[in-house]
Scaffold this motif. Structure first.
Motif, PDB file in Angstrom:
ATOM      1  N   UNK A 304      49.998  39.613  46.319  1.00 53.96           N
ATOM      2  CA  UNK A 304      49.837  39.656  47.767  1.00 53.96           C
ATOM      3  C   UNK A 304      49.213  40.958  48.263  1.00 53.96           C
ATOM      4  N   UNK A 305      48.732  40.852  49.505  1.00 56.19           N
ATOM      5  CA  UNK A 305      48.229  41.975  50.295  1.00 56.19           C
ATOM      6  C   UNK A 305      47.085  42.714  49.591  1.00 56.19           C
ATOM      7  N   UNK A 306      47.238  44.025  49.458  1.00 51.92           N
ATOM      8  CA  UNK A 306      46.106  44.838  49.004  1.00 51.92           C
ATOM      9  C   UNK A 306      46.112  45.050  47.486  1.00 51.92           C
ATOM     10  N   UNK A 307      46.810  44.173  46.756  1.00 50.16           N
ATOM     11  CA  UNK A 307      46.928  44.371  45.310  1.00 50.16           C
ATOM     12  C   UNK A 307      45.733  43.758  44.569  1.00 50.16           C
ATOM     13  N   UNK A 308      44.541  44.221  44.875  1.00 54.11           N
ATOM     14  CA  UNK A 308      43.348  43.635  44.265  1.00 54.11           C
ATOM     15  C   UNK A 308      43.324  43.858  42.759  1.00 54.11           C
ATOM     16  N   UNK A 309      43.792  45.005  42.312  1.00 54.49           N
ATOM     17  CA  UNK A 309      43.806  45.294  40.876  1.00 54.49           C
ATOM     18  C   UNK A 309      44.784  44.370  40.165  1.00 54.49           C
ATOM     19  N   UNK A 310      45.919  44.117  40.808  1.00 56.21           N
ATOM     20  CA  UNK A 310      46.882  43.177  40.228  1.00 56.21           C
ATOM     21  C   UNK A 310      46.283  41.783  40.086  1.00 56.21           C
ATOM     22  N   UNK A 311      45.574  41.342  41.135  1.00 52.79           N
ATOM     23  CA  UNK A 311      44.955  40.018  41.083  1.00 52.79           C
ATOM     24  C   UNK A 311      43.919  39.949  39.959  1.00 52.79           C
ATOM     25  N   UNK A 312      43.203  41.030  39.788  1.00 55.69           N
ATOM     26  CA  UNK A 312      42.193  41.062  38.728  1.00 55.69           C
ATOM     27  C   UNK A 312      42.856  40.930  37.357  1.00 55.69           C
ATOM     28  N   UNK A 313      43.956  41.645  37.167  1.00 57.74           N
ATOM     29  CA  UNK A 313      44.672  41.585  35.886  1.00 57.74           C
ATOM     30  C   UNK A 313      45.214  40.177  35.645  1.00 57.74           C
ATOM     31  N   UNK A 314      45.811  39.582  36.671  1.00 57.70           N
ATOM     32  CA  UNK A 314      46.355  38.233  36.544  1.00 57.70           C
ATOM     33  C   UNK A 314      45.253  37.220  36.245  1.00 57.70           C
ATOM     34  N   UNK A 315      44.097  37.408  36.882  1.00 55.87           N
ATOM     35  CA  UNK A 315      42.972  36.505  36.630  1.00 55.87           C
ATOM     36  C   UNK A 315      42.493  36.627  35.185  1.00 55.87           C
ATOM     37  N   UNK A 316      42.468  37.835  34.674  1.00 57.09           N
ATOM     38  CA  UNK A 316      42.051  38.042  33.282  1.00 57.09           C
ATOM     39  C   UNK A 316      43.000  37.364  32.304  1.00 57.09           C
ATOM     40  N   UNK A 317      44.248  37.169  32.734  1.00 55.95           N
ATOM     41  CA  UNK A 317      45.231  36.485  31.881  1.00 55.95           C
ATOM     42  C   UNK A 317      45.330  34.998  32.224  1.00 55.95           C
ATOM     43  N   UNK A 318      44.343  34.499  32.962  1.00 52.25           N
ATOM     44  CA  UNK A 318      44.236  33.068  33.289  1.00 52.25           C
ATOM     45  C   UNK A 318      45.506  32.523  33.923  1.00 52.25           C
ATOM     46  N   UNK A 319      46.015  33.257  34.903  1.00 48.39           N
ATOM     47  CA  UNK A 319      47.231  32.812  35.580  1.00 48.39           C
ATOM     48  C   UNK A 319      47.005  31.507  36.328  1.00 48.39           C
ATOM     49  N   UNK A 320      45.741  31.221  36.663  1.00 48.49           N
ATOM     50  CA  UNK A 320      45.430  30.027  37.454  1.00 48.49           C
ATOM     51  C   UNK A 320      45.903  28.739  36.764  1.00 48.49           C
ATOM     52  N   UNK A 321      45.720  28.659  35.451  1.00 42.16           N
ATOM     53  CA  UNK A 321      46.086  27.412  34.749  1.00 42.16           C
ATOM     54  C   UNK A 321      47.601  27.197  34.773  1.00 42.16           C
ATOM     55  N   UNK A 322      48.376  28.293  34.748  1.00 43.43           N
ATOM     56  CA  UNK A 322      49.823  28.161  34.828  1.00 43.43           C
ATOM     57  C   UNK A 322      50.244  27.631  36.196  1.00 43.43           C
ATOM     58  N   UNK A 323      49.610  28.162  37.224  1.00 42.92           N
ATOM     59  CA  UNK A 323      49.964  27.753  38.589  1.00 42.92           C
ATOM     60  C   UNK A 323      49.548  26.315  38.874  1.00 42.92           C
TER      61      UNK A 323
END
Length: 798
Positions: A304-323
């Motif tokens: 959430x919010x301004x955590x762009x680096x966190x989102x980038x890390x999660x995307x690199x770990x393919x969090x989308x398929x889990x969700x």
């Protein structure tokens, strides 16, 4: 009541009475013993009352009614340790009752209880004093008392007690206290983290659970998360998650993980140590709904919010398929949490693209869920996915999401309604989909949201009206569905965004005359004028809406402003009812025509219907009762071919300056039109005979003939300045000549035209800019008077 309480006092010394058996059949008698001066009696009485109170809530109420609480309060500070211990035990048991707690607050027992937490006190006293405080801490007033009286420090110290009951009561009390932000800050300063982490190793699950719950609450503060990271709390938590025997702790452990991952440093740390991969793997294999839900919530918190680096890390770990997999879960809580996590991840463009193909169809299906939380979470995710993403917007339409979205406009939750309007607006950015949405009846569906009391719903609904109102059929639908009234009400909103979007929607809806007239009838014009007078409420759309309303309701514009520009084209149905006074409602032609005949100024209306047969110029057109006749069709036909540089706008001026001389400047169309108007209205008038021109009597005769104050301009044979100026404007508009209409005082009105000089002048033979002239229609029809000249002023004012 009625229960037997039996106690035996120990043998006294030989110089006193022999052992005496104290027996009572009622609790009342034992309560009376609490006032005994003998410590042994007090101790035994407290013990008996403890056993009596332990049997149920009814007995606690009985003791409360017998007045046992007040003497017991005195005994918790008694100098005898046994009396003190037994009294505290009674309080610990009785405090579970709401009415007892109320009296304890009134007696302010917290200070005495906190004193019983001293290291030298008996462990049993610690156990029941902390139990009593835990009961009291469930209510706000007692929370404040415990905090203010310094209860946190001894409670934190007792977290390390060897007695599990003391530890359990202490951590439970702290958990309740840290719900308040002051206590959260205080426990951080008192170094609560290490003893809490030690409790995670406890052999008692309830203690571990309470420790995790407390960590979850205090980790909401960033400063605490930093300390947790320093103490490597994620290692503790991941070990819990990896241990099947601790499955009952997984939900709370994930909640703490979610809070910790809000910080970029923590996210990077868990990524580097391989912990993030373990966490996502755990999410993938778990089948426990609460675990899956908290896992999704953990991802949402991290993203959430301004955590762009966190989102980038999660995307690199393919969090989308889990969700996306979690969206297909049978549990509604899991679906809602997964949708919320998708919303958070949408700030990352790569994630937004990844969710589209598979995630959007599943989210569209969730719009039909019976669970309102799921529906709201899904539509919020769709709103984020379709924002500035044409491909995702297309995916929504292709997944047949339009009808479910329109259905969601009548959902129970405001968040669902507002975001459904947003998604539909996003999808409508593409013309084919916009037309599809219109065919599904979007404008009728928006009437309900426009009536909402929620400012977010109001704002999004008004924005949607602005997006779809550019279509004429959509405006008709909104008008027929009685949606204009609720829209106008939003102009009164104190919320700046609501007011702005409502002004925008009104500006768009005012694009056609029927809707503009209805908006004016409902009071939009007056509200917009009021808004534009306020520097705090005025906005670009309020000014544009006012202008658009008037431009598409020329009768009212001319009545209020006394001016029509060359771009304001008069059409059939226009009427001049004179200058309307401020605060007076502007009446429609139908309303005015139904009024009884009065001596006030007649209103003049236009209803021209050109005939197929074109008469010669010299012929006078034949009148009909409520129609203006041909207006010299030959002038209309010829003028449309001969028009030139009587311009209405800078663009038109530039086009006309290409070299073609104005036919008006030659005099052909202008002079013929001017003469036609003058002939129609009684011919030229000598200046010094103007007072003899009895046009008023003529108009009165027409009114009397028609039994109505509304006079068609075609009936007027003797017209003064304002009749002639109106007729000239009508003719000029029909043959495409730029011409304005200006109302003056004392029945004066005139037409302004722009003309280009015949001969090129200036540098390199360029034409000079057009000059503005006033057309004489009274004295020398067709004569042009330069604006600002003495003769022009005399024509307008004398």
């Amino acid at each position: 009541m009625g229960k037997k309480v039996k106690k035996e006092v120990e043998s006294p010394p030989k110089d006193v009475f022999d052992p005496l058996l104290i027996e009572s059949k009622t609790a009342a008698t034992v309560v009376l013993m609490l006032s005994s001066p003998e410590e042994e009696v007090l101790a035994k009485a407290c013990d008996a009352i403890y056993k009596f109170a332990s049997k149920g809530d009814e007995n606690k109420v009985t003791l409360l009614g017998l007045g046992a609480v007040e003497p017991l309060y005195k005994l918790i500070s008694h100098e005898d340790p046994i009396v003190r211990r037994n009294a505290v035990m009674v309080f610990g048991i009785m405090a579970s009752n709401h009415d007892v707690r109320k009296l304890l607050r009134e007696l302010d027992v917290t200070n005495s209880l906190i004193s019983r937490l001293a290291p030298e006190e008996d462990v049993v006293i610690h156990e029941f004093a902390t139990l009593c405080l835990a009961h009291l801490a469930a209510e706000y007033t007692s929370k404040a008392q415990i905090f203010e009286q310094g209860g946190l420090e001894p409670l934190i110290r007792l977290l390390g007690s060897p007695d599990p009951d003391v530890s359990k009561n202490s951590v439970e009390c702290i958990y309740l206290l840290v719900q308040d932000f002051q206590s959260r800050a205080a426990v951080r300063e008192l170094n609560v983290i290490p003893p809490l982490l030690e409790l995670l190793k406890s052999e008692y699950p309830v203690i571990q659970l309470l420790a995790l719950k407390t960590l979850e609450v205090i980790s909401n503060d960033r400063e605490t998360r930093i300390i947790l990271t320093e103490h490597q709390v994620l290692d503790y938590l991941l070990k819990i998650l990896e241990t099947k025997e601790f499955s009952d702790l997984h939900v709370e452990a994930l909640a703490v993980v979610g809070s910790c991952l809000e910080d970029v440093d923590t996210m990077q740390s868990i990524q580097q140590t391989g912990g993030l991969k373990k966490l996502l793997s755990f999410i993938g294999v778990s089948t426990v709904p609460d675990v899956q839900k908290n896992a999704a919530k953990a991802i949402a918190k991290a993203a959430y919010d301004c955590m762009s680096e966190n989102r980038k890390i999660l995307n690199e770990h393919e969090v989308e398929k889990y969700l996306i997999n979690l969206l297909g879960n049978d549990n509604d809580g899991v679906k809602a949490a997964a949708s919320q996590a998708i919303s958070a991840m949408c700030e990352n463009l790569a994630s937004k693209r990844a969710f589209g193909p598979q995630g959007i169809p599943q989210l569209v299906q969730l719009l039909s869920s019976d669970n309102e939380e799921v529906k709201e979470a899904a539509v919020i995710a769709l709103a984020n996915l379709t924002a500035a993403s044409p491909s995702n917007a297309s995916a929504v339409a292709e997944a047949e999401g339009i009808q479910p979205l329109i259905n969601t406009l009548s959902a129970q939750r405001d968040g669902a309604i507002a975001n459904a309007a947003t998604v539909l607006t996003n999808v409508a950015m593409q013309e084919p989909f916009r037309l599809n949405i219109l065919h599904h009846g979007i404008m009728s569906a928006l009437v309900g949201p426009l009536r909402s009391t929620n400012s977010l719903v109001q704002s999004k609904a008004a924005f949607a009206v602005a997006a779809f109102g550019c279509d004429a059929d959509a405006r008709n639908e909104l008008r027929n569905a009685s949606g204009l009234g609720p829209l106008i009400e939003l102009l009164h909103s104190k919320n700046e965004e609501v007011r702005r979007n409502a002004c925008w929607a009104v500006m768009v809806c005012a694009s056609d005359e029927p809707t503009a007239v209805e908006l004016c009838r409902l009071g939009a014009l007056e509200i917009l004028e009021e808004i534009n007078l306020s520097t705090g409420h005025k906005n670009n759309f309020s000014e544009g809406a006012l202008e658009k309303l008037l431009d598409n309701n020329l009768s009212q514009k001319y009545s209020q402003m006394g001016y029509l520009s060359s771009s304001n084209i008069i059409t059939d149905g226009f009427y001049d009812c004179g200058q309307v006074q401020p605060g007076v409602r502007f009446l429609s032609l139908e309303e005015l025509s139904k009024q009884e005949l009065t001596d006030r100024r007649a209103l003049i209306f236009v209803n021209a219907k050109p005939q197929n047969i074109v008469p010669v110029v010299e012929e006078k057109p034949q009148d009909t009762s409520y129609e203006q006749t041909n207006l010299s069709s030959s002038i209309l036909r010829r003028g449309s071919r001969e028009k030139a540089s009587l311009t209405a706008s800078p663009v038109e001026e530039k086009q006309e300056l290409s070299g073609r001389r104005s036919s008006l400047s030659k005099g052909s169309t202008r002079e013929k039109g001017s003469r036609f108007v003058a002939d129609k209205m009684g011919g030229p008038i000598e200046r010094d005979r103007l007072h003899d021109f009895s046009w008023e009597l003529h108009i009165s005769e027409i009114e009397f003939e028609l039994k109505c104050n509304a006079v068609p301009i075609g009936k007027v044979k003797k017209g003064t300045f304002y009749h002639r100026a109106l007729l000239f404007k009508v003719i000029a508009d029909r043959i495409g000549i730029g011409c304005s209409l200006v109302r003056g005082e004392y029945n004066r009105a005139w037409n302004e035209v722009k003309l280009v000089d015949d001969s090129p002048q200036g540098i390199a033979g360029l034409l000079l800019p057009p000059q503005e002239y006033i057309v004489d229609l009274m004295f020398e029809p067709g004569y042009l008077m330069k604006q600002g000249s003495a003769e022009a002023d005399r024509y307008k004012f004398i």
